[in-house]
Design an enzyme around this catalytic site. Structure first.
Site, PDB file in Angstrom:
ATOM      1  N   TRP A 193       0.862  -1.188   0.000  1.00  0.00           N
ATOM      2  CA  TRP A 193       0.000   0.000   0.000  1.00  0.00           C
ATOM      3  C   TRP A 193       0.904   1.247   0.000  1.00  0.00           C
ATOM      4  O   TRP A 193       1.883   1.303   0.745  1.00  0.00           O
ATOM      5  CB  TRP A 193      -0.885  -0.004   1.255  1.00  0.00           C
ATOM      6  N   ASP A 248     -16.149  12.045  -1.293  1.00  0.00           N
ATOM      7  CA  ASP A 248     -15.544  10.744  -0.986  1.00  0.00           C
ATOM      8  C   ASP A 248     -16.315  10.063   0.141  1.00  0.00           C
ATOM      9  O   ASP A 248     -17.449  10.425   0.470  1.00  0.00           O
ATOM     10  CB  ASP A 248     -14.048  10.941  -0.677  1.00  0.00           C
ATOM     11  N   ARG A 261     -10.063  -3.571   7.915  1.00  0.00           N
ATOM     12  CA  ARG A 261     -10.661  -2.226   8.003  1.00  0.00           C
ATOM     13  C   ARG A 261     -12.090  -2.314   8.557  1.00  0.00           C
ATOM     14  O   ARG A 261     -12.988  -1.628   8.098  1.00  0.00           O
ATOM     15  CB  ARG A 261     -10.664  -1.537   6.645  1.00  0.00           C
ATOM     16  N   LYS A 292     -16.459   7.099  -8.082  1.00  0.00           N
ATOM     17  CA  LYS A 292     -15.207   6.469  -7.656  1.00  0.00           C
ATOM     18  C   LYS A 292     -15.606   5.150  -6.996  1.00  0.00           C
ATOM     19  O   LYS A 292     -16.296   5.144  -5.970  1.00  0.00           O
ATOM     20  CB  LYS A 292     -14.479   7.375  -6.666  1.00  0.00           C
ATOM     21  N   TRP A 293     -15.186   4.047  -7.597  1.00  0.00           N
ATOM     22  CA  TRP A 293     -15.561   2.695  -7.130  1.00  0.00           C
ATOM     23  C   TRP A 293     -14.371   2.132  -6.366  1.00  0.00           C
ATOM     24  O   TRP A 293     -13.363   1.785  -6.962  1.00  0.00           O
ATOM     25  CB  TRP A 293     -15.910   1.828  -8.326  1.00  0.00           C
ATOM     26  N   ASP A 294     -14.550   2.040  -5.056  1.00  0.00           N
ATOM     27  CA  ASP A 294     -13.417   1.658  -4.208  1.00  0.00           C
ATOM     28  C   ASP A 294     -13.544   0.196  -3.759  1.00  0.00           C
ATOM     29  O   ASP A 294     -14.606  -0.417  -3.860  1.00  0.00           O
ATOM     30  CB  ASP A 294     -13.394   2.592  -2.987  1.00  0.00           C
ATOM     31  N   MET A 295     -12.458  -0.368  -3.246  1.00  0.00           N
ATOM     32  CA  MET A 295     -12.447  -1.757  -2.784  1.00  0.00           C
ATOM     33  C   MET A 295     -11.307  -1.854  -1.792  1.00  0.00           C
ATOM     34  O   MET A 295     -10.142  -1.876  -2.178  1.00  0.00           O
ATOM     35  CB  MET A 295     -12.172  -2.636  -4.003  1.00  0.00           C
ATOM     36  N   ASN A 296     -11.658  -1.891  -0.485  1.00  0.00           N
ATOM     37  CA  ASN A 296     -10.630  -1.629   0.519  1.00  0.00           C
ATOM     38  C   ASN A 296     -10.209  -2.797   1.398  1.00  0.00           C
ATOM     39  O   ASN A 296      -9.752  -2.590   2.518  1.00  0.00           O
ATOM     40  CB  ASN A 296     -11.080  -0.467   1.414  1.00  0.00           C
ATOM     41  N   CYS A 347     -10.654   2.063  -7.958  1.00  0.00           N
ATOM     42  CA  CYS A 347      -9.728   2.356  -6.865  1.00  0.00           C
ATOM     43  C   CYS A 347      -9.749   1.152  -5.953  1.00  0.00           C
ATOM     44  O   CYS A 347     -10.761   0.464  -5.846  1.00  0.00           O
ATOM     45  CB  CYS A 347     -10.253   3.595  -6.126  1.00  0.00           C
ATOM     46  N   ASP A 356      -2.846   5.746  -2.935  1.00  0.00           N
ATOM     47  CA  ASP A 356      -3.222   6.700  -1.887  1.00  0.00           C
ATOM     48  C   ASP A 356      -2.049   7.597  -1.525  1.00  0.00           C
ATOM     49  O   ASP A 356      -2.215   8.610  -0.856  1.00  0.00           O
ATOM     50  CB  ASP A 356      -3.672   5.950  -0.627  1.00  0.00           C
TER      51      ASP A 356
HETATM   52  C1  GLA Z   1      -9.408   4.279   0.046  1.00  0.00           C
HETATM   53  C2  GLA Z   1      -9.142   5.155  -1.160  1.00  0.00           C
HETATM   54  C3  GLA Z   1      -9.048   6.597  -0.723  1.00  0.00           C
HETATM   55  C4  GLA Z   1     -10.313   7.007  -0.028  1.00  0.00           C
HETATM   56  C5  GLA Z   1     -10.577   6.081   1.142  1.00  0.00           C
HETATM   57  C6  GLA Z   1     -11.931   6.351   1.760  1.00  0.00           C
HETATM   58  O1  GLA Z   1      -8.301   4.216   0.870  1.00  0.00           O
HETATM   59  O2  GLA Z   1      -7.990   4.748  -1.816  1.00  0.00           O
HETATM   60  O3  GLA Z   1      -8.795   7.431  -1.837  1.00  0.00           O
HETATM   61  O4  GLA Z   1     -11.377   6.986  -0.941  1.00  0.00           O
HETATM   62  O5  GLA Z   1     -10.554   4.724   0.747  1.00  0.00           O
HETATM   63  O6  GLA Z   1     -12.214   5.485   2.800  1.00  0.00           O
END
Ligand code: GLA
Length: 755
Positions: free
Chosen positions: A200, A367, A444, A477-481, A526, A548
């Site tokens: 990361w 966001d 998370r 913005k389609w995120d996946m954390n 993302c 990030d």
């Molecule tokens: C991830 C994305 C960030 C932001 C956070 C929000 O880490 O990469 O840009 O959107 O989630 O929780």
């Protein structure tokens, strides 16, 4: 571009003009051999390259040593358990037991154009610009047929491969391994392996190592292509560098678990493979059923790593990225994440937007934190309805207020996830992946939704659509954390196949639905930054958040590694505050702007909270983006110096296709005392054209801290600035880049031969 089969020699050739890829059918049984990949060769009989005449000879002549033959023959698609001890390309079982598999040649078809893969990303082409070879292989004992597809494109030194396996027997068969690409290559001289590795905030750092006997490669079993390894292998022939020599690049058009490896065997041959990682993969095929593998792309270059890069860019711009935004100027965006994190409301967002709009930003991205009761990262994923306490009037009001100041709205979602503390999880705990009897591993503070289930996908899509239909939303913005763990389903009709792969298909299904229903939506993928930056996702979104980590100096390596394969137009690159929130480094605003210009440009900060001398630069930065956006998006990219390689400078440039203009970015990462200027050769220009050379950024008289650049520095530059030099002189003699005072300084230099 030509695909041919010579029935006399039984050799297949894929010729792109200056590259040949050849395979041959050997012996009556029909062993398919990989004969050659390299510079275009004459129309000769290439069968000698199979080495079938060498000891032990063909099994039809010397069956007593069949095993030695199979273990040394350069296979195009090797089986398992029947005499070749290297890694198989395919493996099957019946009731848990392997019957072995030996794919043998049966027939072929050559068709104009390119087939589209169902439910998966795939390159596209039409009858004029592409041609496909389908080779049929079969193993009658296992009851399996394999259809190997190869597509080539007009003017592009690349071969795109995939494999379809079909159960042709009358009992079920389980597929346990199916590589999309396999070939036993015989590279003259020493080969080095390039991979892109990281973590990361440190995505896609390049590593080059010698290939020794045994295995080398990269893989992911995280359920995503990952921050840690990248579905890419580069093979560098002896003497190959940035601008010369033979280089092969392999890239996997897939966003989940993968294996990419080189096995150097006892006779020095390289078995190169790329495909879905066998861990967690299986697919039970009933009689008549098929499984289609994802595609792997092979790029061949005789102009070094740089040539490989430009070929990937060309292929992906013309045959992979479908978005209508591909060639359009993307709006300058401002994202509130690093400015506010979860602590925002309508007024705060509008304040950020008003200021940004007055400076020239065009899109506000709201966001994480606008939905459910999400005030930190421990709740509400899955509850995709607006938090009216933060946003009275909902998304509609926000979009209207933004429209009134000439701005568009973008929204963040994380559709694949669910928080244990959410209405969705309380209602449907079985919709999250988990294994009976085991408490799922948290990451998370969230779980992964079981997107292998259609009802889960339908529900999520419906929630997202309601939000998007409620207002004028231009961007998502389609995120996946988090990675995938505890991958177990509670579906009544779970089917009979590996869930990791089915999850990826579920993600593709959702993204396909999204862009079909909202064809003009600008979608940015993302995954905790750049954890799923791969060609699979580029089939759905024209841009992906690169990392990030927005520190300009760290970004040099991250962007270099990403641009190794992907066009600059795909890299989300934003200016953020100094000191960097990721690493604490202080960098000048000028440099932060220059480095962000190498991608889709935007800001990740609150402009009102910037020091005056920094915010005073924003208008000029945005003007630069508008001036050079098209060049960066459409041009050819050249790496010149790399800070990753130990240079104290980092330098790259983009040259327009017609070679009339170019923009060079020069970052002096570390300053040293008492050095002279540094000679830099300028690649990619037309030797016969004359180019006027200027500083491109009007702020360059400023060192980024408000100080004027010293007279000495400017004198040194005056050796070439404002002058006109031919492309031949620029590529041979080059220019002399000044030593600047201070670390992390940068210059943009433009080359222009337009009138
Ligand atoms: C991830 C994305 C960030 C932001 C956070 C929000 O880490 O990469 O840009 O959107 O989630 O929780």
């Amino acid at each position: 571009m030509d695909i041919t089969y010579d029935s006399r020699t039984r050799v297949f050739r894929l010729d792109t003009g200056n590259m040949t890829y050849a395979m041959g059918v050997v012996d009556d049984e029909g062993f398919l051999g990989h004969l050659y990949l390299g510079p275009g060769v004459g129309n000769d009989d290439l069968t000698y390259l199979s080495r079938a005449i060498e000891y032990p000879g063909l099994p039809s002549k010397n069956n007593r040593d069949r095993c030695s033959f199979l273990d040394f023959f350069p296979h195009e698609y090797p089986g398992e358990g029947v005499g070749d001890f290297r890694s198989p390309a395919v493996r099957v079982t019946k009731d848990g037991i392997s019957p072995g598999i030996q794919p043998l040649y049966k027939g072929y078809r050559i068709i104009k154009g390119k087939k589209r893969l169902e439910g998966m990303p795939s390159v596209f082409g039409d009858e004029k610009d592409s041609e496909t070879l389908e080779i049929e292989m079969s193993d009658e004992t296992a009851g399996v047929k394999l259809f190997l597809d190869y597509t080539i494109f007009e003017g592009i030194n690349a071969v795109v491969r995939s494999v379809r396996a079909q159960n042709t027997g009358d009992t079920p068969v389980t597929l346990n391994r199916i590589m999309s690409f396999s070939a036993d290559m015989d590279r003259p001289g020493e080969t080095r392996l390039m991979t892109l590795n990281g973590s990361w905030g440190r995505e896609r750092a390049k590593q080059i190592i010698p290939v020794g006997t045994g295995f080398a490669g990269v893989s992911s079993v995280r359920g995503v292509s990952s921050h840690q390894s990248h579905p890419f292998l580069g093979l560098l022939s002896e003497g190959a560098d940035e601008s010369q020599g033979e280089v092969i690049g392999l890239n996997f058009i897939y966003s989940g678990n993968f294996l990419a490896q080189v096995e150097k065997g006892q006779f020095g041959t390289l078995r190169v493979q790329m495909g879905i990682h066998p861990m967690g993969f299986y697919e039970k095929l009933q009689p008549g059923e098929s499984f289609q593998s994802p595609e792997a792309v092979l790029v061949w270059s005789d102009s070094g790593i740089g040539g490989m890069t430009r070929t990937f860019h060309e292929l992906y711009r013309n045959h992979l990225i479908r978005s209508p935004w591909l060639h359009r100027e993307r709006p300058v965006l401002i994202n509130n994440w690093e400015a506010t994190f979860f602590d925002f409301d309508l007024e705060k967002l509008l304040k950020i937007a008003r200021r940004a709009s007055s400076e020239g930003a065009e899109l506000l991205v709201m966001d994480d934190g606008w939905f459910g009761r999400r005030n930190s990262d421990n709740s509400s994923l899955g509850d995709w309805y607006v938090n009216e306490e933060k946003l009275p009037g909902g998304v509609k009001r926000l979009s209207e207020e933004l429209a009134a100041i000439g701005m568009k709205l973008g929204i963040w979602f994380e559709p694949e996830m669910v928080s244990p503390d959410s209405d969705l999880y309380r209602a449907h705990p079985d919709w999250a992946f988990s294994i009976d009897g085991r408490k799922p591993c948290m990451a998370r503070e969230q779980y992964v939704l079981d997107l292998t289930r259609k009802e889960v996908r339908d529900y999520i899509f419906d929630m997202i659509s309601k939000v998007l239909d409620s207002a004028d939303v231009a961007y998502v913005k389609w995120d996946m954390n988090r990675p995938l763990t505890d991958v177990g389903t509670h579906a009544a009709d779970a089917g009979d196949g590996g869930l990791f792969h089915r999850f990826v298909l579920g993600v593709y299904d959702l993204q396909e639905r999204l862009i079909t229903r909202y064809p003009d939506l600008l979608l940015e993928n993302c995954s905790s930054g750049g954890g799923r930056f791969d060609p699979g996702m580029l089939f759905y979104s024209p841009q992906i958040w690169t990392s990030d980590n927005t520190d300009a100096i760290d970004r040099l390596s991250i962007q270099e590694g990403t641009a190794m394969i992907y066009p600059l137009s795909t890299m989300g690159a934003h200016v953020s505050v100094s000191p960097s929130q990721s690493c604490g480094r202080k960098t000048p605003m000028v440099t932060r702007g220059h480095v962000a210009l190498a991608g889709t440009f935007g800001y990740e900060l609150d402009m009102d909270r910037l020091p005056g001398e920094d915010s005073a630069q924003i208008r000029d930065q945005i003007a630069l983006y508008h001036r050079y956006g098209e060049l960066v998006r459409e041009g050819d990219y050249y790496r010149i110096e790399s800070w990753q390689d130990g240079s104290m400078c980092d330098c790259y440039m983009v040259v327009s296709k017609d070679k009339t203009q170019a923009l060079m970015t020069w970052v002096q990462v570390l300053a040293h005392t008492n050095l002279k200027s540094r000679r830099v050769r300028i690649p990619g220009l037309d030797p016969d054209r004359e180019y006027r050379i200027e500083v491109a950024d009007p702020r360059e008289g400023n060192d980024g801290n408000g100080n004027r650049v010293s007279p000495n520095e400017l004198n040194c530059m005056s050796g070439f600035l404002g002058k006109t030099l031919t492309g031949a002189t620029l590529s041979g003699a080059g220019i002399l880049m000044p030593r600047l005072s201070g670390d992390f300084r940068s210059l943009l230099i433009s080359f222009d031969s337009r009138g």
